[in-house]
Design an enzyme around this catalytic site. Sequence first.
Site, PDB file in Angstrom:
ATOM      1  N   LYS A  78      33.290  45.042  30.546  1.00  0.00           N
ATOM      2  CA  LYS A  78      32.436  43.879  30.698  1.00  0.00           C
ATOM      3  C   LYS A  78      31.633  43.492  29.915  1.00  0.00           C
ATOM      4  O   LYS A  78      31.200  42.176  29.317  1.00  0.00           O
ATOM      5  CB  LYS A  78      33.043  43.300  32.156  1.00  0.00           C
ATOM      6  CG  LYS A  78      34.814  43.763  32.522  1.00  0.00           C
ATOM      7  CD  LYS A  78      34.164  43.124  33.662  1.00  0.00           C
ATOM      8  CE  LYS A  78      36.033  43.191  34.554  1.00  0.00           C
ATOM      9  NZ  LYS A  78      35.437  43.330  35.531  1.00  0.00           N
ATOM     10  N   ILE A 119      36.299  33.973  36.721  1.00  0.00           N
ATOM     11  CA  ILE A 119      35.060  33.252  36.583  1.00  0.00           C
ATOM     12  C   ILE A 119      34.978  32.695  34.833  1.00  0.00           C
ATOM     13  O   ILE A 119      34.956  33.118  34.112  1.00  0.00           O
ATOM     14  CB  ILE A 119      33.961  33.750  36.787  1.00  0.00           C
ATOM     15  CG1 ILE A 119      34.457  34.399  38.330  1.00  0.00           C
ATOM     16  CG2 ILE A 119      32.404  33.324  36.712  1.00  0.00           C
ATOM     17  CD1 ILE A 119      32.900  35.462  38.474  1.00  0.00           C
ATOM     18  N   GLY A 169      44.027  49.193  49.413  1.00  0.00           N
ATOM     19  CA  GLY A 169      44.172  48.573  47.836  1.00  0.00           C
ATOM     20  C   GLY A 169      43.169  47.903  46.994  1.00  0.00           C
ATOM     21  O   GLY A 169      43.694  47.268  46.168  1.00  0.00           O
ATOM     22  N   ASP A 228      34.556  50.537  34.472  1.00  0.00           N
ATOM     23  CA  ASP A 228      35.270  48.649  33.736  1.00  0.00           C
ATOM     24  C   ASP A 228      33.741  47.657  33.738  1.00  0.00           C
ATOM     25  O   ASP A 228      33.999  46.886  32.616  1.00  0.00           O
ATOM     26  CB  ASP A 228      35.762  48.576  34.785  1.00  0.00           C
ATOM     27  CG  ASP A 228      36.604  46.980  35.360  1.00  0.00           C
ATOM     28  OD1 ASP A 228      37.516  47.113  34.836  1.00  0.00           O
ATOM     29  OD2 ASP A 228      35.227  46.261  36.540  1.00  0.00           O
ATOM     30  N   LYS A 245      40.498  44.567  28.754  1.00  0.00           N
ATOM     31  CA  LYS A 245      38.892  44.250  28.410  1.00  0.00           C
ATOM     32  C   LYS A 245      38.764  45.827  27.273  1.00  0.00           C
ATOM     33  O   LYS A 245      37.581  45.798  27.044  1.00  0.00           O
ATOM     34  CB  LYS A 245      37.647  44.269  29.846  1.00  0.00           C
ATOM     35  CG  LYS A 245      39.000  45.278  30.834  1.00  0.00           C
ATOM     36  CD  LYS A 245      38.026  45.437  31.815  1.00  0.00           C
ATOM     37  CE  LYS A 245      39.365  45.428  33.114  1.00  0.00           C
ATOM     38  NZ  LYS A 245      40.073  44.493  34.114  1.00  0.00           N
TER      39      LYS A 245
HETATM   40  N1  HSE Z   1      38.903  46.848  38.796  1.00  0.00           N
HETATM   41  C1  HSE Z   1      37.730  45.530  38.244  1.00  0.00           C
HETATM   42  C2  HSE Z   1      37.558  45.271  39.741  1.00  0.00           C
HETATM   43  C3  HSE Z   1      38.976  44.072  38.652  1.00  0.00           C
HETATM   44  O1  HSE Z   1      37.247  46.182  40.669  1.00  0.00           O
HETATM   45  O2  HSE Z   1      36.591  43.933  39.417  1.00  0.00           O
HETATM   46  C4  HSE Z   1      39.596  44.188  37.716  1.00  0.00           C
HETATM   47  O3  HSE Z   1      38.353  44.385  35.686  1.00  0.00           O
END
Ligand code: HSE
Length: 432
Positions: free
Chosen positions: A204, A135, A186, A200, A104
């Site tokens: 997206k 998804i 984790g 992130d 991404k």
């Molecule tokens: N680190 C992302 C999340 C997953 O927590 O959704 C990968 O994009």
Amino acid sequence: MVESLKVGLLGLGTVGTATAESLLSPNPAHALLKEITISKVGVNSLDKPRGVQLSAGVLTTDLEGIVSDPDIDLVVELIGGLEPARSLILKAIANGKHIVTANKAVISRYGEEIYQAAEQAGVYVLIEAAVAGGIPIIRPLQQALSVNRIDSILGIINGTTNYILTKMAAEGTDFAEVLAEAQQLGYAEADPSADVDGYDAADKIAILATLAFGEQVNLEDVSCDGIRQVSAVDIQYAERLGFEIKLLAIAQRDETGLQVRVHPTLLPKNHPLATIDGVNNAILVEGDPIGQVMFYGPGAGGGATGSAVVSDIMNIAAMLKSSQQVNPLIKIPQHPRSQLVPIQKLVTRFYARLICVDRPGVIGNLGTCFGKHDVSLESIVQIDFNNGLAEIVVVTHNVEEEKFRKALEEIPHLKGIDQIQIPSVLRVLREA
Ligand code: HSE
């Protein structure tokens, strides 16, 4: 006619391993998978133990060799990060190879360059795994939903932040404590910035907005606030006012234009996204004539993301079997650059929490100040009182962001308002 599609895989981490397992399965879920061969797998080290059994000579550290190997038809890029991923993708395209990637970060920054190169080379670049893991959302936008005019995409597309906000709401604990716990389990990275600062999700939503609105939206255009500013107190107050707080990625076209943004958002409890808890992702697409469609499921993880990668590989295999022409419904077209509406012009509702000395006239003065700046209040309530200071929560009707911020700037200078602090300003989902 391509008889067997030869794949070069770059990266053998969690998603790469799940992808290889699926392609090597003796009982594949789809007959077409039998016609796909893994020729090479590029990794950093040959000595690391691997979770999948590969034939001798398949594993190599020569990633450049894979993207220029004349025997390879398709390169699957799963190494992540910006470089060398971007350069390897571009070299593979220049060598006539189709691309499948989950990257991404590269697509949201260099998608334009990559799609243009793919167009010239007559190859596919498929990216289903780059957004929301398992998804299916990319191909539905390109195909089943493409006959609609899309009005908005609202997504919970970062599992880490949704897990943190869900825990904060359930336990009344603050961000830092839940983050530390998520890191131990984790669920959050040691360096959590990409997730908790919203980057992130911004990657997206830039990708989804480009596909849904037919304009190239790059990461740099996306306005982005993360969840560090959200406190347990805000979650509790929001709850009392009938809202959940979620990190939403929003791409929305209205009379002012297209806006693409990521920020914590107060959602009415009866909103379809308000009930999405934990690490799962959900994307609500609204279009005409279809109305609302929601996609829900695992947004990360080897198996889920690997499923999206393998489905892209299989789609390319199917296309190449039926035609040498690039299928316009599968390829990602080039789009003109988007002109997004700046965040100052956003029209939405706001929530603000203010703390100040408790004395007669404070709420009246605040109300007058908001009114002067054209900010219409839905509610203004003194919710709590600590150490002689009043905690006041304001929720507005739809208002232009610029006007609301001007009112906030003026508040500390109002007469009779002492020791003012404004610890939280959050956006509330706008009124229709
Ligand atoms: N680190 C992302 C999340 C997953 O927590 O959704 C990968 O994009």
